[in-house]
Structure formats: structure tokens, C-alpha cells
Design a protein around this motif. Structure first.
Motif, mmCIF file in Angstrom:
data_model
loop_
_atom_site.group_PDB
_atom_site.id
_atom_site.type_symbol
_atom_site.label_atom_id
_atom_site.label_comp_id
_atom_site.label_asym_id
_atom_site.label_seq_id
_atom_site.Cartn_x
_atom_site.Cartn_y
_atom_site.Cartn_z
ATOM 1 N N UNK B 88 65.101 73.198 48.925
ATOM 2 C CA UNK B 88 65.821 74.215 49.526
ATOM 3 C C UNK B 88 66.115 75.527 48.621
ATOM 4 N N UNK B 89 65.412 75.411 47.566
ATOM 5 C CA UNK B 89 65.737 76.426 46.384
ATOM 6 C C UNK B 89 67.264 76.558 45.899
ATOM 7 N N UNK B 90 67.913 75.439 46.265
ATOM 8 C CA UNK B 90 69.362 75.522 45.766
ATOM 9 C C UNK B 90 69.622 74.290 45.274
ATOM 10 N N UNK B 91 69.368 73.001 45.647
ATOM 11 C CA UNK B 91 69.848 72.003 45.329
ATOM 12 C C UNK B 91 68.945 70.665 45.272
ATOM 13 N N UNK B 92 68.060 70.581 46.220
ATOM 14 C CA UNK B 92 66.926 69.540 46.040
ATOM 15 C C UNK B 92 65.721 69.539 47.287
ATOM 16 N N UNK B 138 65.836 73.666 53.696
ATOM 17 C CA UNK B 138 64.608 73.765 53.811
ATOM 18 C C UNK B 138 63.812 74.342 54.991
ATOM 19 N N UNK B 139 64.431 73.638 56.187
ATOM 20 C CA UNK B 139 63.680 74.064 57.490
ATOM 21 C C UNK B 139 63.939 75.638 57.829
ATOM 22 N N UNK B 140 65.065 75.982 57.456
ATOM 23 C CA UNK B 140 65.540 77.342 57.623
ATOM 24 C C UNK B 140 64.540 78.417 56.746
ATOM 25 N N UNK B 141 64.376 78.045 55.332
ATOM 26 C CA UNK B 141 63.455 78.530 54.531
ATOM 27 C C UNK B 141 62.027 78.784 55.113
#
Lengths: 289, 315
Positions: B88-92, B138-141
Motif C-alpha cells: 500500500x506504499x505506506x505500511x505493508x 492496495x486495492x485503491x492504489x
């Protein structure tokens, strides 16, 4: 039992009753258990005068406390009644009828338009006392109607949430209110109007996981319980004790999920200030309702 | 060894007899082939009888069948050049949500799915298909990425729901779900969601607010699990069968309520009995639904998707 309890006390009660003095002159705070005189409590917007605990008000009180005098409530769209013909220990239609009698509302949301310190606004308030503020088709339609009205009036939209989540008695129809209420929030944002959510105790489930978390600014009242999953479900799943203050407004603020936690006594002034700042420089001095 | 559900007991007995027969060697005075054929017919008749009138609660069990094809199986069966993307480019990276680039019948697409896992090890790795905020982010990305490169999105939904955990709440589970639904609604590309097993509440619709929502015949899609609903409204989870009935969570119910677009027939006895056939049928259905959407531009798709959701539940 003696003469005093059996005779004198009932006698006093009858006398008091005859003078039509309501027995709810004093109310006990759920948090500090101190007694508060009802007029003091009302004047203090149902915030305990001793400990500052925010008690749950009605949706009508929310509108009154937020909007300037002279606001008008709008009639909300009717929805098909009991599409699933849902019945548990009671029929859903009976539950609805009882909730309507108790609250005098059609469903779990009220919408009004008016002004906040002179600045026009549309305000929606969820009614927790109506079937736990659960979101079914009627609440979804209420939110959509509020958004459409805001766009029409070029007014900001402020939504007070108070909800146990989706209305189970409407099955997947209630689930569809998540995307539907999100579409409503998008309409307001696309019109470049502020969309502000005020999360109050409690806000959980499908309401939290939809429009409530998409505010341009997200405010909560102190101590409000806000979360997605219920605390009991989490405890059973992870088999851990929940941390102190878990899912409370202050916890969410610390975790970056809210912009601010604001006392009810400061709410109207805060909203008015935000609306002024979000109105943009051009029209800042023009609009006065 | 095939796993049988409670109500499949008569079939389990017949099939074990069948196995015995098949393993028998040269019995005296018995025509094995004939007996095997007779028993096979009987199994089919029984299956037909049972599956023609499954109760909603039995459907919930079929939808959760451990041998039912999972999101990953559909990806393996329908997508070539699959290139998973992570994080998710933020956490995991949340393995409960799988996603990536690939080709569907030659055309580049974005794939999303909630993955339950097939054995103990993979179930734990995928957290039983229950995503945390990272999964929805992640889905949103990937939805946003699909929009930029004009890739149609195919999602395969199979989840009991979003993971109820302390950390998930602390990292904004509710916000992550809300944003994922918003990303579905905003996608300027066709989005076809297929509920392949369990469509569990917010965790499911986070990947399913699409132009077309398809559901397998024995899949379920609900605002709350039958057990959860029973424990709240009936005060005991044992009333789950009754709750399943009341919630109207079957594919046929949802089609009748006009909340989904198509019910996809399953092989006799459920997708778990003939996974390859089930996967191929789903592929056909997706291809047919995707075709007319490919002609529409992003703004039209978005406007129609919005109208579709706004019309839901209205008379």
C-alpha cells in the motif's frame, strides 16, 4: 415497614403528583453519577456540568444547537417499506412503527437547511434513538437528499453521525447505502462545497466505513466511541484486552483519523469558523443570510 | 479425499460405495461396470435433488466450502501473464488482498481479489481472506493505476469481511474501506466484480462497487454473517439458519432485489465439484459483460455506475 414508609411517603408522592411536578427535574450523569438540574443540563447542551461528559442528545437538538433560529427541516424521500419482509423475534415493520412512535421521526436521520452564524448550510443529524441510528435505505436517501440540497443551494454539508452501523433488517440493501452515501459526499465535493462530518457517540460499522470517513474535515465529540468493528467482536477475534481508550475520539485523533476533537459547547463556533475559512477568498464578505 | 457438508451425507455414502466398487478386483458374478454406472446415476440424481432446493444456510456452507475455488484459482485459470503487485506504499503488503496486472483473453487488465487460501498454511498467510487497512489501500492504489492506463478491472470477491483487530482499527480500517469503495466508484474504466464465495459486508463491497456485479449461484452476499445477525437479533448464533433465511443473501435474492446484475450457474453440486468448469463459466460471463462496457468512455462509465447505485432500493 412502618407508618412513615407506608403512609407518609405515598401521601407526599400524591401531593407532589397533584402539583404536576415532573420527576425528571434532576438527571444523573452516566459518567460521574452526579445529579444535574435539568435546566442546567439543557443550557449546557447535555454536557455534564460536573465532569464534561457528553450525553447523547436527540437529532432535533443537534439541529437546534447547530443552526441559527429560523432554519427549516426538509421532508425526506419515502422508501419502500420492509423490502425483505424481515422478521426476527419481531417484525421489522413493527420495530419501525415503534421507533416512529417513540421518536416522532420517519427514520434515523433529520435534515435541515438554514444558517450557521449567518453562513448558509445544510445539516443532517442521525438519530441514535431510532433503531440505534442504523443506516438503511431511508437514511441513505436522507443523505443523498441532503447532498443534493447542498449542491442546489451552493451550501456546505455538515453531517452528524450517530449509528450502530447498517440496518440488518434491510440486508444487502443496507450494505448498498455505503456506496450510495459515498456518492452523496462526492456530489458535494465535486461542487467545491465543504463536506464536514461530526462523529458523535457512537459511530460504528458501515456508517464509519462510508461517508463518515470522507469528510473534508472530520470532527468528533470528546469521548465518542468511533470504530469499524465492535469492541466485543475484536476481543473475541484477537483474544487480547483492548487498550485503554480504544476506539474513543481521542484515540482516533492520536492515530491520525480525525482532524479535531471539539466540545459540544464549541461546536457551532468551530463549524462557523471552518465554513468561513473554506468559503474561499472571493465571496468571503458577500454572503449574509 | 473429498470433503462433504452435513446435508451431503447421502451423497458421501454413495460415493464411498462407488470408490469401494472401483477398487474391487474381479468379484464373482458381479458386473462392476454396470454397478458403477448405476451408482453414478444415483449420485447425480441425489445431487440434483439436494442442490435444487438448498436453503440459504446450506448455500452459506457451500459458499464457504474449503474446496471451493478461491480468487487465486480464478486468476490462474483466466488470466495470462499475471504479474502480482504488492503493497500500500505506506505500511505493508496485505496478502488477504491479491492484485496485479495480467491479460484477460489477450487484453491487459487489472485484477483484484480477496484470497482466503486453500490449506492451513496459506489460509494463515492470507489471514483467511480478511483484509486489514493495507489491503484496501492496495486495492485503491491498483484501481487508480488501472484508471491511468485504461485497464478494465476484474475483481473476485470471497471474504468473511474486513479483519476485526486492534491494529486494523488503529490504522483506520473504516477509512480504508470507504476510500476503496470511493475508488471503485471513481474508476474511469470498466469494473466487473464477481462474488465467487462469500461477500462479507463492507470488506466485500470495498472491491465490488462496480459497473457489473456477478454472483455465483451458491455464493452469498450480505451486510452481516448469518451467525453475527443471529447473535444480535436472536441472541444466539445457533439461529444462523433462520438469520440466513431472513437476510435474503443468496444470489437469486440479490438478483430479485436488483442489487446484482447476473447469477452465474455452477456445476452440479457446487463449484468445488468441478472447479475448472466453474472457472471457465465465470470467464465466459465476464467476457460477455465486459464487451459492451469497453465502448464507453470513463465519464460515461462513472455516470452510469453512479446512477445504478443511486437507483438501488428505489421503487
Amino acid at each position: 415497614m412502618n407508618w412513615l414508609t407506608e403512609y407518609v411517603r405515598p401521601k407526599i408522592r400524591t401531593l407532589l403528583g397533584r402539583r404536576e411536578v415532573p420527576d425528571n427535574l434532576w438527571q444523573q450523569c452516566d459518567a460521574c453519577e452526579q445529579m444535574i438540574f435539568h435546566r442546567d443540563l439543557e443550557r449546557n447542551l447535555r454536557v455534564c456540568t460536573h465532569c464534561g461528559h457528553h450525553m447523547r442528545p436527540s437529532a432535533a437538538e443537534r439541529l437546534e444547537w447547530t443552526l441559527d433560529a429560523g432554519f427549516s427541516r426538509i421532508e425526506l424521500p419515502k422508501v419502500p417499506a420492509d423490502p425483505l419482509r424481515f422478521r426476527d423475534s419481531k417484525r421489522y415493520t413493527d420495530r419501525l412503527r415503534e421507533a416512529r412512535e417513540k421518536t416522532q421521526h420517519e427514520d434515523a436521520i433529520l435534515v435541515a437547511h438554514g444558517a450557521i452564524e449567518g453562513q448558509k448550510a445544510v445539516v443532517g443529524a442521525m438519530a441514535f434513538d431510532f433503531m440505534g441510528g442504523s443506516m438503511g435505505a431511508a437514511v441513505g436517501e436522507g443523505i443523498i437528499a441532503a447532498a443534493q440540497l447542498a449542491v442546489l443551494q451552493e451550501a456546505p454539508l455538515i453531517l452528524y453521525t450517530a449509528s450502530g452501523g447498517a440496518r440488518m433488517q434491510e440486508g444487502a440493501i443496507s450494505l448498498m447505502q455505503m456506496p450510495r452515501s459515498i456518492i452523496a459526499s462526492q456530489m458535494v465535493k465535486e461542487a467545491r462545497l465543504p463536506f464536514i462530518t461530526v462523529l458523535t457517540d457512537p459511530t460504528t460499522g458501515g456508517v464509519t466505513a462510508s461517508f463518515a470517513m470522507l469528510g473534508d474535515v472530520q470532527i468528533a465529540e470528546p469521548g465518542a466511541m468511533i470504530g469499524f468493528a465492535g469492541a466485543r467482536v475484536i476481543e473475541q477475534t484477537v483474544r487480547e484486552t483492548l487498550p485503554e481508550g480504544f476506539q474513543r475520539a481521542e484515540y482516533l485523533l492520536a492515530h491520525g483519523i480525525l482532524d479535531m476533537v471539539v466540545s459540544r459547547l464549541e461546536m457551532k463556533a468551530t463549524l462557523a469558523r471552518l465554513l468561513g475559512l473554506l468559503r474561499g477568498p472571493v465571496q468571503a464578505d458577500i454572503i449574509k443570510l | 479425499m473429498r470433503q462433504f457438508l452435513d446435508f451431503e451425507k447421502p451423497i458421501a455414502e454413495l460415493e464411498s460405495k462407488l470408490d469401494e466398487l472401483r477398487n474391487m478386483s474381479e468379484p464373482e458374478g458381479l458386473n462392476i461396470a454396470e454397478e458403477v454406472g448405476r451408482l453414478s446415476d444415483k449420485v447425480e440424481r441425489q445431487l440434483r435433488a439436494i442442490y435444487a432446493r438448498l436453503t440459504p444456510w446450506q448455500k452459506a456452507q457451500v459458499a464457504r466450502h474449503p474446496e471451493r475455488p478461491k480468487a487465486g484459482d480464478y486468476v490462474a485459470g483466466l488470466i495470462t501473464d499475471f504479474t502480482p503487485l504488492a503493497g500500500d506504499r505506506a505500511f505493508a503488503d496485505d496478502a488477504a488482498v491479491i492484485g496485479g496486472l495480467g491479460r484477460f483473453r489477450g487484453r491487459p487488465v487489472m485484477v483484484l481479489g480477496t484470497e482466503k487460501g486453500a490449506d492451513t498454511e496459506s489460509r494463515v498467510a492470507h489471514n483467511f481472506g480478511m483484509a486489514r487497512p493495507e489491503g484496501y489501500r492496495k486495492a485503491r492504489r491498483l484501481l487508480e493505476l488501472a484508471g491511468r492506463f485504461q485497464l478494465p478491472v476484474l475483481s473476485f470477491v470471497d471474504t468473511a469481511g474486513a479483519f476485526p483487530g486492534i491494529e486494523a482499527e488503529a490504522r483506520g480500517q473504516a477509512e480504508a474501506i470507504a476510500r476503496a469503495i470511493e475508488a471503485c466508484l471513481d474508476a474511469p474504466v470498466p469494473l466487473i466484480a464477481t462474488i465467487i464465495g462469500e461477500g462479507g459486508s463492507g470488506g466485500a463491497i470495498a472491491l465490488a462497487a462496480g459497473d457489473r456485479v456477478l454472483m455465483l449461484e451458491h455464493a452469498i452476499y450480505s451486510v452481516i454473517s448469518p451467525e453475527g445477525c443471529a447473535s444480535i437479533l436472536w441472541r444466539e448464533a445457533a439461529q444462523a439458519a433462520q438469520a440466513a433465511e431472513a437476510l435474503k443473501l443468496t444470489a437469486e435474492d440479490l438478483r430479485r432485489l436488483r442489487l446484482i446484475d447476473q447469477v452465474i450457474a455452477e456445476p452440479l453440486g457446487g463449484a468445488n465439484r468441478a472447479p475448472a468448469e466453474a472457472i471457465a463459466t465465470v470467464g465466459e460471463a465476464i467476457a460477455a459483460q465486459l464487451e459492451p462496457l469497453l465502448a464507453l468512455d470513463g465519464a460515461t462509465l462513472k455516470a452510469r455506475r453512479r446512477e445504478k447505485f443511486l437507483a438501488m432500493g428505489r421503487e
